[in-house]
Design an enzyme around this catalytic site. Structure first.
Site, mmCIF file in Angstrom:
data_model
loop_
_atom_site.group_PDB
_atom_site.id
_atom_site.type_symbol
_atom_site.label_atom_id
_atom_site.label_comp_id
_atom_site.label_asym_id
_atom_site.label_seq_id
_atom_site.Cartn_x
_atom_site.Cartn_y
_atom_site.Cartn_z
ATOM 1 N N ASN A 181 -6.343 -0.091 2.142
ATOM 2 C CA ASN A 181 -5.026 0.492 2.420
ATOM 3 C C ASN A 181 -4.728 1.506 1.308
ATOM 4 O O ASN A 181 -4.334 1.128 0.205
ATOM 5 C CB ASN A 181 -4.000 -0.654 2.441
ATOM 6 C CG ASN A 181 -2.590 -0.162 2.684
ATOM 7 O OD1 ASN A 181 -2.321 1.034 2.742
ATOM 8 N ND2 ASN A 181 -1.667 -1.110 2.820
ATOM 9 N N ARG A 198 -6.339 1.250 6.926
ATOM 10 C CA ARG A 198 -4.988 1.568 7.381
ATOM 11 C C ARG A 198 -4.826 3.091 7.371
ATOM 12 O O ARG A 198 -5.052 3.736 6.352
ATOM 13 C CB ARG A 198 -3.956 0.958 6.447
ATOM 14 C CG ARG A 198 -2.548 1.319 6.856
ATOM 15 C CD ARG A 198 -1.547 0.927 5.810
ATOM 16 N NE ARG A 198 -0.205 1.288 6.236
ATOM 17 C CZ ARG A 198 0.800 1.456 5.401
ATOM 18 N NH1 ARG A 198 0.630 1.299 4.113
ATOM 19 N NH2 ARG A 198 1.996 1.783 5.864
ATOM 20 N N HIS A 248 5.098 2.500 9.882
ATOM 21 C CA HIS A 248 5.139 1.093 9.464
ATOM 22 C C HIS A 248 4.907 0.176 10.666
ATOM 23 O O HIS A 248 5.361 -0.967 10.688
ATOM 24 C CB HIS A 248 6.492 0.714 8.817
ATOM 25 C CG HIS A 248 6.758 1.366 7.508
ATOM 26 N ND1 HIS A 248 8.014 1.841 7.149
ATOM 27 C CD2 HIS A 248 5.948 1.625 6.460
ATOM 28 C CE1 HIS A 248 7.954 2.361 5.944
ATOM 29 N NE2 HIS A 248 6.706 2.250 5.492
ATOM 30 N N ARG A 272 11.285 9.339 -1.266
ATOM 31 C CA ARG A 272 11.543 10.209 -0.106
ATOM 32 C C ARG A 272 13.029 10.198 0.248
ATOM 33 O O ARG A 272 13.676 9.164 0.142
ATOM 34 C CB ARG A 272 10.726 9.739 1.099
ATOM 35 C CG ARG A 272 9.280 10.142 1.041
ATOM 36 C CD ARG A 272 8.463 9.482 2.129
ATOM 37 N NE ARG A 272 7.793 8.294 1.639
ATOM 38 C CZ ARG A 272 7.168 7.407 2.395
ATOM 39 N NH1 ARG A 272 7.143 7.558 3.707
ATOM 40 N NH2 ARG A 272 6.572 6.361 1.868
ATOM 41 N N GLU A 314 0.414 -6.946 6.428
ATOM 42 C CA GLU A 314 -0.239 -5.787 7.046
ATOM 43 C C GLU A 314 -1.763 -5.909 6.973
ATOM 44 O O GLU A 314 -2.464 -5.586 7.929
ATOM 45 C CB GLU A 314 0.211 -4.499 6.344
ATOM 46 C CG GLU A 314 1.662 -4.145 6.665
ATOM 47 C CD GLU A 314 2.224 -3.085 5.742
ATOM 48 O OE1 GLU A 314 2.367 -3.365 4.538
ATOM 49 O OE2 GLU A 314 2.509 -1.980 6.208
#
Ligand code: AMP
Length: 397
Positions: free
Chosen positions: A7, A87, A176, A238, A381
């Site tokens: 990832n 990912r 996500h 962000r 994840e």
């Protein structure tokens, strides 16, 4: 055999090793360059041993991959890695499901890289390196956008000239998705409503990146992130959504160019931009506790925007059966959960403060008389990626 999950983030490369069933995690860790130039640290964790940390000069993700493989072998994890799950944040319009990586896929990923500038380029470098180092392994891309492939059409179209969608592919993708998909399924399991097509969830993924998704019966119907992972909630570095005219003003009147705007919105905004302290929520919380007003302002804005998204999605869904908090901040910051829920009493969504401040992983922290359940869920994840990669691998055998 074992399954390796990679990832790649903007300055980290996380890894996790699973057994062939993709159920048991054998080891995990990360290579971390944050604030250290080319000197990186490798953290290695496995259930039977204490965490290990080492440092080295590591120039890029390619070298990091070799470092990870070397440390797996030297820690006794030497079963052949037959499957690697990567990912990939943005799948563009080309990829709406888990995909076997070949030369053509690798080239397509390169074409869409600029859509997620913090994430896709490092993932691609990692993929290229891994295919070189383990050429016989099955390499699989698992996309954060895939969960949103079937968003209703009206949820993906922006209110701009329709030709932008037709000619330039301007549309909402949503991100996500790996985490939202896991949490949707885990919440249904915790509520014992796996087969309920009307189960209404609002899932708040609050980590370095932040997004909220409205889910009905396991399917997303609206989400805050858009064409790129920049839209929506305020995040670590962000901005989330801002008035687009601000950008036009800075471009036309203040001498900014596109690269400066990109850098400012993606790397110098959000919690970091407003607090001036850090993008790390723990640091911002610490500063706020010692009276730093900019840090407090950043936290207040952060919570306000999450609460507003929950309110909007409650209306979209016609009510909420459960509100889910996940990822670093959502799972661990009881004060943030408390701040967000303070104001949701109008939806009869009532937090039990004592449960909230306990150890509430995968546990209902709503008051018994609350109309909706409130579930902090530890996102997994890496396990989702391992499972997806394993399924695809099994289908090829
Ligand atoms: P993630 O992207 O899921 O790894 O989440 C990273 C964010 O979670 C950072 O802003 C961290 O400060 C925040 N975080 C991690 N642990 C905690 C904690 N115990 N309390 C508050 N925030 C945390």
């Amino acid at each position: 055999m074992s399954i390796l999950v990679l990832n790649a983030g903007s300055s980290t490369l996380k890894f996790a090793l699973f057994d062939q069933s993709a159920r048991d995690e054998l080891a995990d860790g990360l290579v971390d360059w944050r604030g250290r130039g080319e000197t990186a640290t490798l953290t290695f964790r496995s259930p039977a041993n204490d965490d290990k940390e080492s440092s080295a000069e590591v120039a890029d993700y390619g070298e990091a991959v070799c470092w990870i493989l070397g440390s797996l072998a030297s820690n006794g994890f030497d079963d052949p890695i037959k499957v690697v799950g990567h990912r990939v944040v943005h799948g563009g319009t080309d990829f709406s499901r888990t995909t076997l990586i070949d030369d053509q896929v690798s080239q397509s990923l390169e074409r869409i890289s600029e859509l997620a500038p913090l994430h896709n380029p490092p993932a691609l470098t990692t993929i290229v390196a891994m295919r070189r180092v383990l050429p016989d392994a099955t390499q699989v891309a698992v996309f954060d956008t895939a969960f949103f492939a079937n968003l209703p059409h009206r949820a993906i179209i922006y209110p701009v000239p329709y030709q932008w969608f037709e000619q330039y592919g301007i549309r909402r993708f949503g991100f996500h998705g790996i985490s939202h998909a896991y949490c949707a399924s885990r919440a249904a399991e915790l509520l014992k409503r796996q087969d309920d097509a009307n189960l209404r969830l609002v899932i708040c993924h609050l980590g370095n990146g932040c997004s909220a998704t409205a889910v009905r019966g396991g399917q997303p119907i609206a989400t805050t992130m858009g064409f790129t992972p920049l839209e929506g909630l305020m995040m670590g570095t962000r901005s989330g959504s801002v008035d687009p005219s601000i950008l036009l003003h800075l471009l036309q009147q203040k001498g900014f160019d596109a690269a400066q705007l990109d850098e400012s919105l993606n790397r110098h905004s959000g919690l970091l931009g407003v607090s001036g302290v850090s993008s790390d929520f723990r640091e911002v919380e610490k500063a706020a506790r010692t009276g730093n007003q900019q840090a407090q302002l950043a936290i207040d804005m952060f919570a306000d925007r999450i609460r507003a998204a929950i309110g909007a999605f409650a209306v979209t869904l016609g009510g909420i059966d459960a509100l889910v908090f996940t990822a670093g901040i959502g799972e661990h910051s009881a004060t943030l959960r408390s701040r967000v829920c303070d104001g949701l009493q109008c939806l009869n969504l009532l937090l039990d403060e004592e449960k909230n401040h306990g150890i509430p992983e995968d546990f209902d922290i709503a008051r018994t008389n609350s109309a909706s359940r409130i579930l902090p869920i530890r996102t997994r994840e890496e396990q989702m990626i391992a499972r997806e990669a394993q399924h695809l691998f099994a289908s090829l055998c």
